[in-house]
Design a protein around this motif. Structure first.
Motif, PDB file in Angstrom:
ATOM      1  N   ALA A  90     -23.706  -3.850  46.313  1.00 50.50           N
ATOM      2  CA  ALA A  90     -23.270  -4.613  44.889  1.00 50.50           C
ATOM      3  C   ALA A  90     -24.496  -4.725  44.158  1.00 50.50           C
ATOM      4  N   THR A  91     -24.449  -4.671  42.808  1.00 52.66           N
ATOM      5  CA  THR A  91     -25.520  -4.885  41.929  1.00 52.66           C
ATOM      6  C   THR A  91     -25.596  -6.223  41.111  1.00 52.66           C
ATOM      7  N   ASP A 112     -22.589  -6.324  38.969  1.00 54.69           N
ATOM      8  CA  ASP A 112     -21.287  -7.024  39.610  1.00 54.69           C
ATOM      9  C   ASP A 112     -21.622  -8.551  39.188  1.00 54.69           C
ATOM     10  N   THR A 147     -16.670 -14.364  33.115  1.00 54.25           N
ATOM     11  CA  THR A 147     -16.435 -12.807  33.392  1.00 54.25           C
ATOM     12  C   THR A 147     -16.446 -12.126  32.092  1.00 54.25           C
ATOM     13  N   LYS A 204     -15.708  -6.320  34.795  1.00 55.70           N
ATOM     14  CA  LYS A 204     -15.697  -6.756  36.238  1.00 55.70           C
ATOM     15  C   LYS A 204     -17.051  -7.274  36.352  1.00 55.70           C
ATOM     16  N   THR A 205     -17.402  -8.168  35.467  1.00 57.09           N
ATOM     17  CA  THR A 205     -19.056  -8.791  35.963  1.00 57.09           C
ATOM     18  C   THR A 205     -19.064 -10.407  35.790  1.00 57.09           C
ATOM     19  N   LEU A 238     -15.827 -11.787  43.380  1.00 52.36           N
ATOM     20  CA  LEU A 238     -16.069 -10.497  43.093  1.00 52.36           C
ATOM     21  C   LEU A 238     -15.027  -9.566  43.554  1.00 52.36           C
ATOM     22  N   ALA A 275     -15.089  -5.992  41.776  1.00 52.75           N
ATOM     23  CA  ALA A 275     -16.427  -5.710  41.727  1.00 52.75           C
ATOM     24  C   ALA A 275     -16.910  -5.335  43.059  1.00 52.75           C
ATOM     25  N   GLY A 276     -18.104  -5.053  43.173  1.00 51.51           N
ATOM     26  CA  GLY A 276     -18.813  -4.627  44.385  1.00 51.51           C
ATOM     27  C   GLY A 276     -18.680  -5.768  45.446  1.00 51.51           C
ATOM     28  N   ARG A 277     -18.686  -5.521  46.571  1.00 51.11           N
ATOM     29  CA  ARG A 277     -18.391  -6.433  47.788  1.00 51.11           C
ATOM     30  C   ARG A 277     -19.872  -7.036  48.256  1.00 51.11           C
TER      31      ARG A 277
END
Length: 175
Positions: free
Chosen positions: A3-4, A67, A122, A125-126, A153, A158-160
């Protein structure tokens, strides 16, 4: 897959180099202690102001691949504290429960927590969460709201993020 997270410090003085950024490092330290999954962290310091903060939010959400954006500072009553207004300019959905919970837990520590205007929303997807600027308040707020972040998320695609349950017990419903 990692994830970022973009950590955004909002401060005229820190952006000008006359004040040491303490909020950004406090967020990063909290994340590194709580998250066990691979994580990419970017940090940026921007001056207070509606457009400077909105531009940074847009960059990290639209181009930077974040994310999650965690912003610290600019949520108080000072004339240049315009982080909530900047978030209003860029998010498509608001999640008022984040701000409500952060103020509630902060009120246990300081009566001035009612002056804080932090929140979440949001953009694509952020997930963007605005936090107070005081490092001790950052930990208080992240301790309170972060258990909901990994599942949020997930729902957004988004990233996990996985957490150390001894530090932050993330909630995910049982399938």
């Amino acid at each position: 897959m990692s994830a970022t997270v973009a950590i955004l410090t909002v401060s005229d003085r820190a952006a000008a180099g006359i004040y040491e950024d303490k909020g950004g490092p406090a967020i990063e330290a909290w994340l590194r202690g709580a998250i066990t999954s691979p994580l990419v962290i970017h940090r940026q310091i921007v001056p207070d102001g509606r457009e400077s903060v909105a531009e940074a939010f847009r960059h990290w959400a639209d181009e930077g691949g974040a994310d999650l954006i965690l912003a610290t500072g600019g949520t108080g009553p000072s004339p240049r504290d315009l982080t909530p207004e900047a978030m209003e300019d860029v998010v498509t959905r608001h999640f008022p429960g984040f701000g409500e919970l952060m103020r509630a837990v902060s009120l246990r520590e300081v009566p001035t927590a009612i002056l804080s205007r932090q929140g979440a929303g949001t953009r694509g997807k952020t997930l963007i969460i605005t936090l107070p600027g005081k490092p001790s308040a950052i930990a208080t707020c992240l301790d309170a709201v972060f258990p909901a972040v990994p599942y949020c998320l997930d729902l957004m695609g988004a990233g996990r993020i996985e957490t150390d349950p001894g530090v932050c017990k993330a909630f995910r419903p049982k399938a």
